[in-house]
Design a protein around this motif. Sequence first.
Motif, PDB file in Angstrom:
ATOM      1  N   HIS A 129      22.744 -76.225 -52.156  1.00 50.67           N
ATOM      2  CA  HIS A 129      22.392 -74.823 -51.963  1.00 50.67           C
ATOM      3  C   HIS A 129      23.328 -73.898 -52.743  1.00 50.67           C
ATOM      4  CE1 HIS A 129      25.212 -75.479 -48.466  1.00 50.67           C
ATOM      5  NE2 HIS A 129      25.711 -74.360 -48.932  1.00 50.67           N
ATOM      6  N   PRO A 165      24.532 -71.076 -55.061  1.00 52.15           N
ATOM      7  CA  PRO A 165      23.871 -69.801 -55.311  1.00 52.15           C
ATOM      8  C   PRO A 165      23.341 -69.713 -56.731  1.00 52.15           C
ATOM      9  CG  PRO A 165      26.251 -69.531 -55.313  1.00 52.15           C
ATOM     10  CD  PRO A 165      25.969 -70.922 -54.823  1.00 52.15           C
ATOM     11  N   ALA A 219      23.582 -64.043 -57.291  1.00 47.67           N
ATOM     12  CA  ALA A 219      23.584 -64.022 -55.832  1.00 47.67           C
ATOM     13  C   ALA A 219      24.964 -63.669 -55.312  1.00 47.67           C
ATOM     14  CB  ALA A 219      23.155 -65.392 -55.288  1.00 47.67           C
ATOM     15  N   SER A 250      27.938 -63.322 -52.028  1.00 51.02           N
ATOM     16  CA  SER A 250      28.662 -64.313 -51.250  1.00 51.02           C
ATOM     17  C   SER A 250      28.148 -64.428 -49.822  1.00 51.02           C
ATOM     18  CB  SER A 250      30.155 -63.953 -51.216  1.00 51.02           C
ATOM     19  OG  SER A 250      30.334 -62.659 -50.652  1.00 51.02           O
ATOM     20  N   LEU A 266      25.540 -65.358 -47.032  1.00 48.47           N
ATOM     21  CA  LEU A 266      24.485 -66.371 -46.999  1.00 48.47           C
ATOM     22  C   LEU A 266      23.662 -66.267 -45.727  1.00 48.47           C
ATOM     23  CD1 LEU A 266      23.111 -69.025 -47.998  1.00 48.47           C
ATOM     24  CD2 LEU A 266      24.929 -70.262 -46.805  1.00 48.47           C
ATOM     25  N   ALA A 271      20.821 -68.590 -43.861  1.00 45.95           N
ATOM     26  CA  ALA A 271      20.257 -69.937 -43.908  1.00 45.95           C
ATOM     27  C   ALA A 271      19.184 -70.095 -42.847  1.00 45.95           C
ATOM     28  CB  ALA A 271      21.351 -70.975 -43.704  1.00 45.95           C
ATOM     29  N   VAL A 286      22.189 -60.735 -51.368  1.00 46.65           N
ATOM     30  CA  VAL A 286      22.394 -61.748 -50.328  1.00 46.65           C
ATOM     31  C   VAL A 286      21.730 -63.050 -50.755  1.00 46.65           C
ATOM     32  CG1 VAL A 286      21.913 -62.372 -47.922  1.00 46.65           C
ATOM     33  CG2 VAL A 286      22.526 -60.010 -48.517  1.00 46.65           C
ATOM     34  N   ARG A 287      22.415 -64.183 -50.530  1.00 45.41           N
ATOM     35  CA  ARG A 287      21.841 -65.501 -50.799  1.00 45.41           C
ATOM     36  C   ARG A 287      21.001 -65.942 -49.608  1.00 45.41           C
ATOM     37  NH1 ARG A 287      25.557 -69.883 -51.247  1.00 45.41           N
ATOM     38  NH2 ARG A 287      27.147 -68.672 -50.182  1.00 45.41           N
ATOM     39  N   THR A 295      19.051 -69.417 -48.213  1.00 51.07           N
ATOM     40  CA  THR A 295      18.804 -70.847 -48.370  1.00 51.07           C
ATOM     41  C   THR A 295      17.830 -71.286 -47.293  1.00 51.07           C
ATOM     42  OG1 THR A 295      20.978 -71.301 -49.330  1.00 51.07           O
ATOM     43  CG2 THR A 295      19.830 -73.150 -48.328  1.00 51.07           C
ATOM     44  N   ASN A 317      17.547 -64.936 -55.674  1.00 50.42           N
ATOM     45  CA  ASN A 317      18.574 -65.173 -54.663  1.00 50.42           C
ATOM     46  C   ASN A 317      18.110 -66.099 -53.548  1.00 50.42           C
ATOM     47  OD1 ASN A 317      16.756 -63.147 -53.868  1.00 50.42           O
ATOM     48  ND2 ASN A 317      18.208 -62.333 -52.352  1.00 50.42           N
ATOM     49  N   CYS A 336      16.910 -69.982 -52.457  1.00 49.88           N
ATOM     50  CA  CYS A 336      16.981 -71.396 -52.843  1.00 49.88           C
ATOM     51  C   CYS A 336      16.286 -72.251 -51.783  1.00 49.88           C
ATOM     52  CB  CYS A 336      18.439 -71.822 -53.008  1.00 49.88           C
ATOM     53  SG  CYS A 336      18.623 -73.544 -53.541  1.00 49.88           S
TER      54      CYS A 336
END
Length: 239
Positions: free
Chosen positions: A180, A182, A186, A188, A190, A192, A216-217, A219, A235, A237
């Motif tokens: 995952h 970034p 992207a 820092s 996260l 999820a 914002v990331r 996942t 951004n 994944c």
Amino acid sequence: MGRILQIGAIAGAIPSFAASSIQMMRMAEAFAALGHEVTLVAPSGRPGRAADPFAFYGVRARFAIERVWAGGGGRAGTLAFAWAARRMAMRGAWDVIFCRHPMATVLLARAGVPHVFEAHHYRVAGRVDRWLMEALRTPYVRRVVVLASALVEPFAAAGVPAAKILVAPDGAAPVEAAHHAPRAGAGSFLVAYAGSLSALKGTDTLLAAARMLPEVRFTLAGGPVPGDQRMAGSNVCFV
């Protein structure tokens, strides 16, 4: 240590990106890591998707996998899978049978085979659901494992003895960082999510939020992956 037969969910084809398949593999891994001899019965996934299902899921502990045709999860396939699981349960010398398949539990209870049933929801909407409730009230279902305390009351109200209901919250091992990482640009922070990626789970809302928050990331672990990933944003994944 003991011999465990773990009967999976009809939606958890192996290999696949279904969240239930991840949960099943990780649970079998946990049983095996404790020293038990584990056999996982699961629907067969697409041929050729993964030569090694252990590598596909990142599972280290080894166990036996019996993949059974389930016809894409239709009524006939569901019944075929349940009968195959029943045959395996009755011909083996198992110390524990752990089942996630409602129809398999119905057949096991009617055959007088002691086992544990894992419930992910409470529903009484058809014949199989009613048969399942009848099976759970029999002494052949030794424990009913539910994933949240909110499920205890409806099962108890349906006549399942409260003493045999066990609350065990569900989970999975963290995805390794390499899976995952970034994407370019992207931030820092996260967000999820793990589970089904269908619209019923609010995936559309999550992707809309990702488009509004490019710093914002996001996942998302699970499946099936939405068909049009172009709308996801750089951004987001999928793992």
